[in-house]
Design an enzyme around this catalytic site. Sequence first.
Site, PDB file in Angstrom:
ATOM      1  N   GLU A 100       0.889  -1.047   0.031  1.00 44.05           N
ATOM      2  CA  GLU A 100      -0.210  -0.072   0.209  1.00 44.05           C
ATOM      3  C   GLU A 100       1.069   1.425   0.199  1.00 44.05           C
ATOM      4  OE1 GLU A 100      -0.190  -2.106   2.363  1.00 44.05           O
ATOM      5  OE2 GLU A 100      -2.510  -3.122   2.639  1.00 44.05           O
ATOM      6  N   ASN A 136      -0.617  -3.277   8.842  1.00 48.15           N
ATOM      7  CA  ASN A 136      -0.035  -2.741   7.381  1.00 48.15           C
ATOM      8  C   ASN A 136      -0.492  -1.609   7.584  1.00 48.15           C
ATOM      9  OD1 ASN A 136       1.017  -4.188   5.185  1.00 48.15           O
ATOM     10  ND2 ASN A 136      -0.362  -5.967   5.665  1.00 48.15           N
ATOM     11  N   THR A 157       1.986  -0.044  11.042  1.00 49.36           N
ATOM     12  CA  THR A 157       2.942   0.228  11.000  1.00 49.36           C
ATOM     13  C   THR A 157       3.776   0.180  10.075  1.00 49.36           C
ATOM     14  OG1 THR A 157       3.528  -1.795  11.579  1.00 49.36           O
ATOM     15  CG2 THR A 157       3.618  -1.148  13.215  1.00 49.36           C
ATOM     16  N   ASP A 213      25.892  28.541 -19.787  1.00 46.63           N
ATOM     17  CA  ASP A 213      27.007  29.552 -20.383  1.00 46.63           C
ATOM     18  C   ASP A 213      27.780  30.526 -19.609  1.00 46.63           C
ATOM     19  OD1 ASP A 213      25.035  30.154 -19.089  1.00 46.63           O
ATOM     20  OD2 ASP A 213      24.417  31.732 -21.044  1.00 46.63           O
ATOM     21  N   ASP A 227      18.641  29.623 -28.478  1.00 43.14           N
ATOM     22  CA  ASP A 227      19.005  28.222 -26.637  1.00 43.14           C
ATOM     23  C   ASP A 227      17.737  27.052 -26.739  1.00 43.14           C
ATOM     24  OD1 ASP A 227      21.401  29.963 -26.978  1.00 43.14           O
ATOM     25  OD2 ASP A 227      20.687  30.599 -24.471  1.00 43.14           O
TER      26      ASP A 227
HETATM   27  P1  ATP Z   1      27.680  33.126 -23.733  1.00 48.75           P
HETATM   28  O1  ATP Z   1      26.615  32.557 -24.262  1.00 48.75           O
HETATM   29  O2  ATP Z   1      28.828  32.040 -22.178  1.00 48.75           O
HETATM   30  O3  ATP Z   1      26.580  34.259 -22.364  1.00 48.75           O
HETATM   31  P2  ATP Z   1      28.673  35.705 -24.777  1.00 48.75           P
HETATM   32  O4  ATP Z   1      27.526  36.353 -23.990  1.00 48.75           O
HETATM   33  O5  ATP Z   1      30.347  36.146 -25.081  1.00 48.75           O
HETATM   34  O6  ATP Z   1      28.804  34.043 -23.717  1.00 48.75           O
HETATM   35  P3  ATP Z   1      27.607  35.605 -27.121  1.00 48.75           P
HETATM   36  O7  ATP Z   1      26.621  36.908 -26.296  1.00 48.75           O
HETATM   37  O8  ATP Z   1      27.560  35.286 -28.026  1.00 48.75           O
HETATM   38  O9  ATP Z   1      28.402  35.410 -26.285  1.00 48.75           O
HETATM   39  O10 ATP Z   1      28.977  36.781 -27.693  1.00 48.75           O
HETATM   40  C1  ATP Z   1      29.863  36.463 -28.228  1.00 48.75           C
HETATM   41  C2  ATP Z   1      30.715  38.008 -29.510  1.00 48.75           C
HETATM   42  O11 ATP Z   1      30.186  38.319 -29.243  1.00 48.75           O
HETATM   43  C3  ATP Z   1      30.895  38.192 -27.331  1.00 48.75           C
HETATM   44  O12 ATP Z   1      32.785  38.361 -27.402  1.00 48.75           O
HETATM   45  C4  ATP Z   1      31.107  39.684 -28.119  1.00 48.75           C
HETATM   46  O13 ATP Z   1      32.278  39.446 -28.373  1.00 48.75           O
HETATM   47  C5  ATP Z   1      30.362  39.989 -29.274  1.00 48.75           C
HETATM   48  N1  ATP Z   1      29.090  40.432 -28.772  1.00 48.75           N
HETATM   49  C6  ATP Z   1      28.645  40.504 -27.186  1.00 48.75           C
HETATM   50  N2  ATP Z   1      27.518  41.414 -27.221  1.00 48.75           N
HETATM   51  C7  ATP Z   1      27.733  42.330 -28.298  1.00 48.75           C
HETATM   52  C8  ATP Z   1      26.766  43.361 -28.787  1.00 48.75           C
HETATM   53  N3  ATP Z   1      25.956  43.704 -28.335  1.00 48.75           N
HETATM   54  N4  ATP Z   1      26.952  43.944 -29.981  1.00 48.75           N
HETATM   55  C9  ATP Z   1      27.796  43.395 -30.845  1.00 48.75           C
HETATM   56  N5  ATP Z   1      28.963  42.657 -30.297  1.00 48.75           N
HETATM   57  C10 ATP Z   1      28.153  41.563 -29.740  1.00 48.75           C
END
Ligand code: ATP
Length: 879
Positions: free
Chosen positions: A285, A714, A717, A327, A624
């Site tokens: 049970e 049953n 206990t 990430d 993602d």
């Molecule tokens: P994670 O995936 O771990 O969050 P992350 O944030 O560094 O890593 P992305 O956001 O893909 O990954 O960024 C990758 C690259 O793109 C960075 O290293 C940076 O050079 C460039 N990047 C990030 N944000 C911008 C933005 N707002 N405009 C232009 N380039 C950017």
Amino acid sequence: MMKNPHAIPVTEVVQKMNVNPHTGLSTIEARKRRATYGMNRLSEDRTKSAWRIAFEQFLDPIIYVLGVAMILAFAFQEWVEGFAVLAVILLTAMIGFFMELQAVRSVEALQKIAQTVSNTLRQGKIKSIKARFLVPGDIILLQSGDVVPADARIIEHRGLATKEAVLTGESNQIEKSNDVIPLNSILAERKNMLFSGTIIARGYGKAIVTAIGSNTEIGEINRLTQKAKKEHSPLEKRLNKLSRWLILFTLVLAIIITISGYFQGRDLFLMVKIGIALAVAAIPEGLPIVATIALARGMVRLSKQKVIIKKLEAVQTLGETTIVCTDKTGTLTEDKMSVHHIILNDNQWTNRDIKTQCDQIKENDAFKYLIRVAVLCNNYNGEDNLSNGDSIENALVDFAKKIDYNPIEIQNKYPRLAEIPFDTDTKIMATLNRFKNNYIVCVKGAIEQVLSSCKYILGNNGIQPIKNKNQWNEDINKFAATGLRLLAFAYRETNIKPIENELVKDLTFVGCIGFLDPPREDVKQAIQTYKNAGIKVVMITGDHPNTARKIAEEVGLLSINNSEASVIRGSELESYEGKDEEQEKAIMNALVFARMVPSQKLDLVEFYQKHNAVVGMIGDGVNDAPALKKADIGIAMGIRGTEAAKEVSDVILMDDKFTSTELAIRQGRTIYENIRHFVVYLLSCNLAEIIAVSIASLSKLPLPLLPLQILFLNLVTDVFPALALGMGKGDARIMEQPPRHPDEPIISKKLWISTFIYGLSITAVVLGVTIYAHFIKSWSYEVVNNMAFYTLVLAQLINVFNMPNRSFSFFKNAVTTNLWVWIAIALSLLIVVIAYYMPILQTVLSLVKITVEQFIIVCVFGMSSLLLIQLIKRLGGTV
Ligand code: ATP
């Protein structure tokens, strides 16, 4: 609700829906419409009614067997037994009902927290409203990453595109428009509509809700396919299987004992009664409900720690996780960025230099361009900043302000004409701005990407052709190796307006800015815990490999001496096909994946799963979503995460803390352990009853247990302490063991052996007391029986203390620290005392008065079972 809103002009739709598109519905009107149209949810999302839960308690094989036993008892005119079994049925169902009701309701309440929200115009204000409260006519505002909460007609939009795979199977983005579409066009062509359940891939849109709930397109599909009823979780399925198997075993045993007892010359009625009682005794049970209760309690406990589990089954899978993919930015690091280093062609300045030589630096030409591009190629727009908390953009604006630039003034001077938004695939953002009669293209992004589109470079001697790209890459590698997050900047000035898809070419490189994004304090400890628990943590980032490596070293993911081989670049993972064993091994052993694009996350999850890993994936962006869905456990961030990521995930971390994943996995493991304790305890107690009665009825010994006593045992206990075991907080050392294999049975071979040893030891003391009282003391038949009964009660109650693994201290372990266990034992003892003194129960249970000496003998025999088991256990005989 509205039919074919795609085929009429939006002004007409707005008119028909009777709403002002600038202010939205009033609260009163929205309430009225909700009363008319109901809630915005699909029919399968309805809550389970209490009646249904009650009814389902009786749809269990255990109840069927008990029902047959009851009918047999009545047929043999054994009224007391019949009613006793009926009481067992009702009590079992009642305990099941109340516990399940509470579990189901708390799960539903938690699921509500995780529901999608939508920015909605009501009474002239933008409010964040739970999607289920939307009504036809509501004006909704959507942006990249949002989940469309209902079917809606687009009123206005800016670069809006959606992903409609859930609806049409089409994986490409669908560009939206607000033109009228012919009446008979198919769903995929209705570009002026947004459909419930699809995802906004980019852009911004304002739309009017035209259909909700099961009247939406996705609702129609669900209705047509008649979605299957809610499936049982794998754990529930396994427990059900075990329970069916036990029932079969019990029935066969009961029949054998009844028949062989009869052939030994015992009374047939008595043997039938014993057969029934044995069947009832052996039936576990509580087994069908324990999983739901334990999983639901796990969910509730986690919600108090800001971890929302959306599906009950997820708790179980969490306990099996072998790889956690995370990430970097914001999860392992603080995501509080600040400008730390400026690298131009002819100059380099640190944060400190800028403070001390600010005026001089501001005179530098390349620096002026750097600031201009940083501010223009940026979605900052004043106080109500719409850059959506992009910390790198905020850091740029803060920096500009700190050295007395006015970002808004610059933006007004160079109005923006077009934008290519930042994309994690291209890793670049670009804007086109106007300055008087000229145009300037501003670009920022990952260094490799920006450099590859540059032809020139700006330095102290003006613009020159860029020759040393490789040198730049090498220099940047050095900066990245110190853990700085790097962003490159470039521009192009022209007097002819460039076409939009040719913005990023022939650029002039300006330089890079290095940002400091420190690792989170608590991550190091969590990663160590994972290492101890045999769980691999893997960093998947879009960032530079050297930055990723440095951060990985700082949080203890990589050891400083041996980090080279553990970092893989996204470009090395174009395809998994044709990889030899050595290469596959390298991927399996890697701990950091850098410069990855979101689609590679999905491929990696699949690769891991092919290699039998149970994968937990942390993510937040709209891109993602496929990887989160594919992972065995998708984990989204509550604050940073987009609605799309949250929608497809199984777990939401409301406080965005990486460390919370560890809590969740710990809880998942604990629950499985608790269920194991529950099952082993229940089975060993039942086994003791079966063996004791079988031996006695097949030999010349007086029966140690009468049928009604077995029924009573049953209920009293077995069940309470067993359920208490199912609610424990778990062992402190549970994260020091390797993950459980998903195919591992609930009761392993070793646990079966332990179960038998516990059962046999309890049997030994019960038969021991019977023999002692009968042959040595020659006490009356009733007294012998009563002593055996009490001994069994005691031995079963303290059997709970045998459950922890022998590596734990006997005095301090998950069972002794579980308050519920003590409450259950106290409650059970109280009920036995009441039975001893209450005349009616005395009669039903055939209880007589016993002396102090007899009581002491019962205690000695009862306790000695614990001693015996602990001795066998500590000598290595059981788990
Ligand atoms: P994670 O995936 O771990 O969050 P992350 O944030 O560094 O890593 P992305 O956001 O893909 O990954 O960024 C990758 C690259 O793109 C960075 O290293 C940076 O050079 C460039 N990047 C990030 N944000 C911008 C933005 N707002 N405009 C232009 N380039 C950017």
